[in-house]
Design a protein around this motif. Structure first.
Motif, PDB file in Angstrom:
ATOM      1  N   ARG A  43     -20.408 -27.701 -49.982  1.00  0.00           N
ATOM      2  CA  ARG A  43     -20.788 -29.125 -49.990  1.00  0.00           C
ATOM      3  C   ARG A  43     -21.553 -29.468 -51.263  1.00  0.00           C
ATOM      4  O   ARG A  43     -21.385 -30.529 -51.832  1.00  0.00           O
ATOM      5  CB  ARG A  43     -21.682 -29.452 -48.790  1.00  0.00           C
ATOM      6  CG  ARG A  43     -21.029 -29.258 -47.457  1.00  0.00           C
ATOM      7  CD  ARG A  43     -20.089 -30.376 -47.121  1.00  0.00           C
ATOM      8  NE  ARG A  43     -20.822 -31.577 -46.729  1.00  0.00           N
ATOM      9  CZ  ARG A  43     -20.287 -32.775 -46.713  1.00  0.00           C
ATOM     10  NH1 ARG A  43     -19.033 -32.940 -47.069  1.00  0.00           N
ATOM     11  NH2 ARG A  43     -20.993 -33.817 -46.328  1.00  0.00           N
ATOM     12  N   SER A  44     -22.423 -28.527 -51.694  1.00  0.00           N
ATOM     13  CA  SER A  44     -23.222 -28.813 -52.886  1.00  0.00           C
ATOM     14  C   SER A  44     -22.384 -28.686 -54.152  1.00  0.00           C
ATOM     15  O   SER A  44     -22.845 -29.026 -55.241  1.00  0.00           O
ATOM     16  CB  SER A  44     -24.458 -27.906 -52.948  1.00  0.00           C
ATOM     17  OG  SER A  44     -24.031 -26.574 -52.900  1.00  0.00           O
ATOM     18  N   GLU A  45     -21.162 -28.191 -54.029  1.00  0.00           N
ATOM     19  CA  GLU A  45     -20.256 -28.150 -55.190  1.00  0.00           C
ATOM     20  C   GLU A  45     -19.204 -29.246 -55.063  1.00  0.00           C
ATOM     21  O   GLU A  45     -18.123 -29.148 -55.624  1.00  0.00           O
ATOM     22  CB  GLU A  45     -19.599 -26.771 -55.288  1.00  0.00           C
ATOM     23  CG  GLU A  45     -20.602 -25.675 -55.574  1.00  0.00           C
ATOM     24  CD  GLU A  45     -19.963 -24.333 -55.874  1.00  0.00           C
ATOM     25  OE1 GLU A  45     -18.727 -24.257 -56.011  1.00  0.00           O
ATOM     26  OE2 GLU A  45     -20.718 -23.358 -55.940  1.00  0.00           O
ATOM     27  N   ARG A  46     -19.501 -30.248 -54.276  1.00  0.00           N
ATOM     28  CA  ARG A  46     -18.611 -31.400 -54.066  1.00  0.00           C
ATOM     29  C   ARG A  46     -17.292 -31.001 -53.419  1.00  0.00           C
ATOM     30  O   ARG A  46     -16.241 -31.587 -53.673  1.00  0.00           O
ATOM     31  CB  ARG A  46     -18.380 -32.162 -55.387  1.00  0.00           C
ATOM     32  CG  ARG A  46     -19.697 -32.702 -55.974  1.00  0.00           C
ATOM     33  CD  ARG A  46     -19.537 -33.227 -57.380  1.00  0.00           C
ATOM     34  NE  ARG A  46     -18.555 -34.305 -57.460  1.00  0.00           N
ATOM     35  CZ  ARG A  46     -18.837 -35.572 -57.268  1.00  0.00           C
ATOM     36  NH1 ARG A  46     -20.064 -35.931 -56.951  1.00  0.00           N
ATOM     37  NH2 ARG A  46     -17.921 -36.484 -57.375  1.00  0.00           N
ATOM     38  N   GLY A  47     -17.371 -29.956 -52.604  1.00  0.00           N
ATOM     39  CA  GLY A  47     -16.204 -29.565 -51.821  1.00  0.00           C
ATOM     40  C   GLY A  47     -16.284 -30.200 -50.445  1.00  0.00           C
ATOM     41  O   GLY A  47     -17.384 -30.434 -49.913  1.00  0.00           O
ATOM     42  N   GLU A  48     -15.120 -30.515 -49.872  1.00  0.00           N
ATOM     43  CA  GLU A  48     -15.108 -31.161 -48.558  1.00  0.00           C
ATOM     44  C   GLU A  48     -13.892 -30.705 -47.763  1.00  0.00           C
ATOM     45  O   GLU A  48     -12.795 -30.570 -48.323  1.00  0.00           O
ATOM     46  CB  GLU A  48     -15.040 -32.676 -48.762  1.00  0.00           C
ATOM     47  CG  GLU A  48     -15.356 -33.450 -47.509  1.00  0.00           C
ATOM     48  CD  GLU A  48     -15.229 -34.961 -47.742  1.00  0.00           C
ATOM     49  OE1 GLU A  48     -15.386 -35.694 -46.773  1.00  0.00           O
ATOM     50  OE2 GLU A  48     -14.955 -35.365 -48.873  1.00  0.00           O
ATOM     51  N   VAL A  49     -14.116 -30.443 -46.473  1.00  0.00           N
ATOM     52  CA  VAL A  49     -12.981 -30.177 -45.595  1.00  0.00           C
ATOM     53  C   VAL A  49     -12.404 -31.536 -45.218  1.00  0.00           C
ATOM     54  O   VAL A  49     -13.055 -32.328 -44.536  1.00  0.00           O
ATOM     55  CB  VAL A  49     -13.411 -29.397 -44.331  1.00  0.00           C
ATOM     56  CG1 VAL A  49     -12.234 -29.228 -43.373  1.00  0.00           C
ATOM     57  CG2 VAL A  49     -13.971 -28.032 -44.708  1.00  0.00           C
ATOM     58  N   THR A  50     -11.208 -31.819 -45.714  1.00  0.00           N
ATOM     59  CA  THR A  50     -10.634 -33.153 -45.518  1.00  0.00           C
ATOM     60  C   THR A  50      -9.635 -33.191 -44.364  1.00  0.00           C
ATOM     61  O   THR A  50      -9.218 -34.269 -43.939  1.00  0.00           O
ATOM     62  CB  THR A  50      -9.948 -33.635 -46.814  1.00  0.00           C
ATOM     63  OG1 THR A  50      -9.205 -32.540 -47.353  1.00  0.00           O
ATOM     64  CG2 THR A  50     -10.957 -34.099 -47.835  1.00  0.00           C
ATOM     65  N   ARG A  51      -9.214 -32.000 -43.926  1.00  0.00           N
ATOM     66  CA  ARG A  51      -8.357 -31.921 -42.737  1.00  0.00           C
ATOM     67  C   ARG A  51      -8.697 -30.657 -41.994  1.00  0.00           C
ATOM     68  O   ARG A  51      -9.123 -29.671 -42.598  1.00  0.00           O
ATOM     69  CB  ARG A  51      -6.879 -31.801 -43.141  1.00  0.00           C
ATOM     70  CG  ARG A  51      -6.238 -33.115 -43.217  1.00  0.00           C
ATOM     71  CD  ARG A  51      -4.726 -33.027 -43.177  1.00  0.00           C
ATOM     72  NE  ARG A  51      -4.256 -34.252 -43.766  1.00  0.00           N
ATOM     73  CZ  ARG A  51      -3.191 -34.395 -44.505  1.00  0.00           C
ATOM     74  NH1 ARG A  51      -2.419 -33.360 -44.723  1.00  0.00           N
ATOM     75  NH2 ARG A  51      -2.867 -35.546 -44.991  1.00  0.00           N
ATOM     76  N   GLY A  52      -8.427 -30.660 -40.683  1.00  0.00           N
ATOM     77  CA  GLY A  52      -8.659 -29.458 -39.891  1.00  0.00           C
ATOM     78  C   GLY A  52     -10.123 -29.291 -39.515  1.00  0.00           C
ATOM     79  O   GLY A  52     -10.953 -30.191 -39.765  1.00  0.00           O
ATOM     80  N   ARG A  53     -10.439 -28.134 -38.947  1.00  0.00           N
ATOM     81  CA  ARG A  53     -11.794 -27.923 -38.431  1.00  0.00           C
ATOM     82  C   ARG A  53     -12.284 -26.507 -38.749  1.00  0.00           C
ATOM     83  O   ARG A  53     -11.489 -25.571 -38.801  1.00  0.00           O
ATOM     84  CB  ARG A  53     -11.800 -28.063 -36.898  1.00  0.00           C
ATOM     85  CG  ARG A  53     -11.431 -29.432 -36.388  1.00  0.00           C
ATOM     86  CD  ARG A  53     -11.453 -29.461 -34.873  1.00  0.00           C
ATOM     87  NE  ARG A  53     -10.686 -28.363 -34.287  1.00  0.00           N
ATOM     88  CZ  ARG A  53     -10.797 -27.948 -33.036  1.00  0.00           C
ATOM     89  NH1 ARG A  53     -11.667 -28.525 -32.225  1.00  0.00           N
ATOM     90  NH2 ARG A  53     -10.046 -26.965 -32.570  1.00  0.00           N
ATOM     91  N   VAL A  54     -13.606 -26.404 -38.916  1.00  0.00           N
ATOM     92  CA  VAL A  54     -14.239 -25.090 -38.991  1.00  0.00           C
ATOM     93  C   VAL A  54     -15.084 -24.947 -37.734  1.00  0.00           C
ATOM     94  O   VAL A  54     -15.892 -25.837 -37.415  1.00  0.00           O
ATOM     95  CB  VAL A  54     -15.146 -24.964 -40.248  1.00  0.00           C
ATOM     96  CG1 VAL A  54     -15.787 -23.583 -40.299  1.00  0.00           C
ATOM     97  CG2 VAL A  54     -14.346 -25.229 -41.519  1.00  0.00           C
ATOM     98  N   LEU A  55     -14.870 -23.865 -37.002  1.00  0.00           N
ATOM     99  CA  LEU A  55     -15.605 -23.651 -35.751  1.00  0.00           C
ATOM    100  C   LEU A  55     -16.456 -22.398 -35.863  1.00  0.00           C
ATOM    101  O   LEU A  55     -15.989 -21.372 -36.376  1.00  0.00           O
ATOM    102  CB  LEU A  55     -14.625 -23.482 -34.581  1.00  0.00           C
ATOM    103  CG  LEU A  55     -13.617 -24.611 -34.377  1.00  0.00           C
ATOM    104  CD1 LEU A  55     -12.529 -24.188 -33.399  1.00  0.00           C
ATOM    105  CD2 LEU A  55     -14.334 -25.853 -33.858  1.00  0.00           C
TER     106      LEU A  55
END
Ligand code: ATP
Length: 277
Positions: free
Chosen positions: A68-80
């Motif tokens: 997140r701090s490197e401007r990364g984003e999960v744009t689809r799907g999920r992390v559980l």
């Protein structure tokens, strides 16, 4: 959490971490990972293999929240995490859940001593300034060499000692899930063997689930329960590690034939050559 404790809380059968059809984008437009589904079961060592730029670090960073701090984003799907949707949670929350990330490149604080670096491991519990020698015992148990260099500035420690230090510092966090990015990078084969053997011991005795991203396929699959192979942001192959090492494409392209410590990049060149001959 031990397996018994996990059973007691009713989440014993859930993977510790699971990615469900995940897409990761940097800076809102650079697609780094797509359609990735993978998981690590309680107590397992899971290998994440593939060449430079395949997306291994990106996956680890999005699990630990650092992405997140490197401007990364999960744009689809999920992390559980243990069944809980933690997609795009920040690093603080993930550390609080017991996830510790050892970044690529042996990030020690070079101007601090080995002891001061270890003390940073207590931060999770808010005990940065209150520590006791017992806190180090888990570090010394697996890396007794560190006890002899506690006063050495970490920047002067050898590559192997720095790698031991970052693993030891992570252990002081008492993690449930340890994410390791390229632990073999730049280390002599004998050191890699020793460190990987120690990781197995830690996994078994401390019941810490591990996700290891590395280009040294043979070494990593040698200690893993399960393996995923990535290329261009996608999972190309996955199987139990002992089956993966038997697969022809793995033997030919990922393990190579030139020796047990050949890295993916060596055989990648071979693969490219082979495509054109
Ligand atoms: N902070 C970032 N911002 C933009 N793009 C990035 C960032 N970090 C990585 N990338 C890009 O995302 C892709 C995946 O990179 P990543 O570092 O996850 O690969 P990797 O498999 O871990 O390789 P390596 O072993 O070189 O670290 C690459 O194309 C990389 O250039």
């Amino acid at each position: 959490m031990t397996a018994d404790a996990a059973d007691a809380t009713g989440d014993g059968d859930l993977p510790v971490v699971e990615l469900d059809n995940v897409e990761i984008v940097y800076d809102r437009h650079f697609l780094a990972v797509q359609g990735v589904s993978m998981s690590a079961d309680e107590g397992d060592i899971v290998a994440l293999l593939g060449p430079n730029g395949a997306g291994k670090s990106t996956i680890l960073k999005m699990i630990s929240g650092i992405g997140r701090s490197e401007r990364g984003e999960v744009t689809r799907g999920r992390v559980l995490y243990r069944g809980e949707n933690v997609t795009n949670d920040g690093a603080n929350e993930m550390v609080g859940r017991g996830i510790t990330h050892i970044l690529e490149g042996r990030r020690v604080f070079e101007d601090l001593t080995v002891e001061e670096n270890l003390r940073c491991g207590l931060y999770r519990e808010g005990r940065r300034f209150r520590f006791d020698e017992d806190d180090y015992q888990i570090a010394f148990e697996y890396f007794p060499q560190l006890e002899d260099i506690m006063d050495l500035k970490a920047g002067y420690a050898s590559g192997g000692q720095q790698q031991m230090l970052v693993i030891a510092r992570a252990l002081i966090h008492r993690p449930n899930l340890l994410l390791l990015d390229e632990p073999s990078l730049g280390l002599a084969p004998k050191l890699v063997r020793d460190i990987f053997e120690t990781l197995v011991e830690i996994n078994r005795r401390e019941d810490i689930t591990m996700l290891i991203a590395d280009q040294n396929a043979k070494r990593t699959l040698g200690i893993a329960d399960y393996g995923y192979v990535m290329e261009n942001g996608q999972i190309e192959l996955h199987d139990p590690a002992d089956e993966l090492v038997q697969r022809e494409e793995i033997k030919e392209f990922y393990l190579g034939t030139s020796g047990e410590d050949s890295r993916y990049t060596d055989v990648r060149h071979y693969k490219i050559r082979k495509r054109w001959t």
